[in-house]
Scaffold this active site. Structure first.
Site, PDB file in Angstrom:
ATOM      1  N   ASP A  40       0.865  -1.179   0.000  1.00 50.77           N
ATOM      2  CA  ASP A  40       0.000   0.000   0.000  1.00 50.77           C
ATOM      3  C   ASP A  40       0.911   1.242   0.000  1.00 50.77           C
ATOM      4  OD1 ASP A  40      -3.066   0.676   0.848  1.00 50.77           O
ATOM      5  OD2 ASP A  40      -1.709   2.002   1.909  1.00 50.77           O
ATOM      6  N   LYS A  57      -1.059  -1.725  -4.637  1.00 53.11           N
ATOM      7  CA  LYS A  57      -1.843  -0.507  -4.941  1.00 53.11           C
ATOM      8  C   LYS A  57      -0.851   0.617  -5.218  1.00 53.11           C
ATOM      9  CE  LYS A  57      -5.455  -1.320  -1.436  1.00 53.11           C
ATOM     10  NZ  LYS A  57      -6.036  -0.724  -0.217  1.00 53.11           N
ATOM     11  N   ASP A  77      -7.626  -9.041   5.652  1.00 50.55           N
ATOM     12  CA  ASP A  77      -8.677  -8.816   6.646  1.00 50.55           C
ATOM     13  C   ASP A  77      -9.122  -7.367   6.714  1.00 50.55           C
ATOM     14  OD1 ASP A  77      -6.199  -7.822   7.870  1.00 50.55           O
ATOM     15  OD2 ASP A  77      -7.395  -7.607   9.688  1.00 50.55           O
TER      16      ASP A  77
HETATM   17  P1  IMP Z   1       1.990  -0.546   3.711  1.00 53.74           P
HETATM   18  O1  IMP Z   1       3.087  -0.559   4.719  1.00 53.74           O
HETATM   19  O2  IMP Z   1       1.256   0.764   3.745  1.00 53.74           O
HETATM   20  O3  IMP Z   1       2.450  -0.919   2.329  1.00 53.74           O
HETATM   21  O4  IMP Z   1       0.902  -1.545   4.230  1.00 53.74           O
HETATM   22  C1  IMP Z   1       0.778  -2.846   3.844  1.00 53.74           C
HETATM   23  C2  IMP Z   1      -0.184  -3.526   4.802  1.00 53.74           C
HETATM   24  O5  IMP Z   1      -1.389  -2.775   4.919  1.00 53.74           O
HETATM   25  C3  IMP Z   1      -0.602  -4.880   4.305  1.00 53.74           C
HETATM   26  O6  IMP Z   1       0.221  -5.907   4.785  1.00 53.74           O
HETATM   27  C4  IMP Z   1      -2.012  -5.012   4.864  1.00 53.74           C
HETATM   28  O7  IMP Z   1      -1.971  -5.548   6.166  1.00 53.74           O
HETATM   29  C5  IMP Z   1      -2.515  -3.609   4.980  1.00 53.74           C
HETATM   30  N1  IMP Z   1      -3.428  -3.255   3.879  1.00 53.74           N
HETATM   31  C6  IMP Z   1      -3.260  -2.299   2.951  1.00 53.74           C
HETATM   32  N2  IMP Z   1      -4.281  -2.237   2.100  1.00 53.74           N
HETATM   33  C7  IMP Z   1      -5.146  -3.203   2.481  1.00 53.74           C
HETATM   34  C8  IMP Z   1      -6.414  -3.647   1.963  1.00 53.74           C
HETATM   35  O8  IMP Z   1      -6.967  -3.161   0.970  1.00 53.74           O
HETATM   36  N3  IMP Z   1      -6.987  -4.679   2.645  1.00 53.74           N
HETATM   37  C9  IMP Z   1      -6.426  -5.266   3.734  1.00 53.74           C
HETATM   38  N4  IMP Z   1      -5.255  -4.883   4.240  1.00 53.74           N
HETATM   39  C10 IMP Z   1      -4.603  -3.851   3.624  1.00 53.74           C
END
Ligand code: IMP
Ligand code: MG
Length: 181
Positions: free
Chosen positions: A105, A133, A161
Site C-alpha cells: 500500500d 496498490k 482482513d
Molecule cells: P503498507 O506498509 O502501507 O504498504 O501496508 C501494507 C499492509 O497494509 C498490508 O500488509 C495489509 O496488512 C494492509 N493493507 C493495505 N491495504 C489493504 C487492503 O486493501 N486490505 C487489507 N489490508 C490492507
C-alpha cells in the site's frame, strides 16, 4: 460475510493462475542459486497466498515467519512498522530470503523490512506480493514479484482482513464502504 462484499475483484480461478505465474518466475530465477531459499511469510495476511504459492515452487525451501503491522484497527497506515514476532534464524548470509506479503500500500512495511533484513546480511532479499496498490505509494518501493496491481480500494479475503475478519473468503473482494466508513 458475503453481504459485506461490494464485488469480487479476483476469483479463485484467477488466484490460481496468479500463483502459477509467480511460482514459474520464482522457479526460474532461483534455480541456479547455491544458497537455500527461505520463504519469509508475513503473518497473518499472506498465509493463504503463501500456502498456495509454495506448493507450486519446485525448489528446496524452508519457511520462516514474521509478524509486523503498519495498520491499526482501521484502513489508514500509521507511518511506522512494529515487529510483533521476529525471524528466529541466525546466519542469514547463508540464505536467499523471499518475503511473502499480501498487499503493498504505502510501501513502508516492505521497504523497511527489506532494509532490516539486508542489514542483517542476508545473501539476497526479494519481495513477492499478491497485490499492489501503486497509487497509494508514500515511499519509493517496487516489489520484485507482484500478482496483480489494483486500484485504491479496500480489499478483503484470501488472507486479507478488515479488523481480523474475512480472511477465510476464497476470493479477493472489495469491502463495502459502509463497513469501514
Ligand atoms: P503498507 O506498509 O502501507 O504498504 O501496508 C501494507 C499492509 O497494509 C498490508 O500488509 C495489509 O496488512 C494492509 N493493507 C493495505 N491495504 C489493504 C487492503 O486493501 N486490505 C487489507 N489490508 C490492507
Ligand atoms: Mg498485512
Amino acid at each position: 460475510m458475503l453481504k459485506d462484499v461490494e464485488r469480487i475483484l479476483i476469483d479463485e480461478k484467477e488466484l490460481d493462475e496468479i500463483t502459477s505465474r509467480l511460482a514459474d518466475k520464482i522457479n526460474h530465477d532461483y534455480k541456479d542459486s547455491d544458497k537455500p531459499l527461505i520463504l519469509l511469510i508475513i503473518l497473518k495476511g499472506s498465509l493463504v497466498f503463501a500456502s498456495d504459492l509454495m506448493k507450486k515452487i519446485n525448489l528446496p525451501l524452508e519457511l520462516e515467519f514474521m509478524k509486523v503491522s503498519s495498520y491499526g484497527a482501521g484502513t489508514k497506515t500509521s507511518g511506522e512498522i512494529k515487529i510483533h514476532l521476529d525471524l528466529m534464524r541466525d546466519h542469514l548470509e547463508q540464505y536467499d530470503l523471499l518475503i511473502i506479503e499480501d498487499i503493498v500500500d504505502s510501501g513502508r512495511t516492505l521497504s523497511r523490512l527489506t532494509q532490516l533484513l539486508k542489514n542483517r546480511n542476508a545473501n539476497s532479499v526479494r519481495t513477492c506480493t499478491l497485490l499492489d496498490k501503486p497509487s497509494r505509494r508514500e515511499v519509493d518501493f517496487a516489489p520484485d514479484y507482484c500478482g496483480a496491481q489494483i486500484a485504491d480500494e479496500f480489499v478483503i479475503g484470501y488472507g486479507l482482513d478488515y479488523n481480523e475478519k474475512y480472511r477465510n473468503l476464497p476470493f479477493v473482494g472489495i469491502l463495502k464502504r459502509e463497513i469501514y466508513s
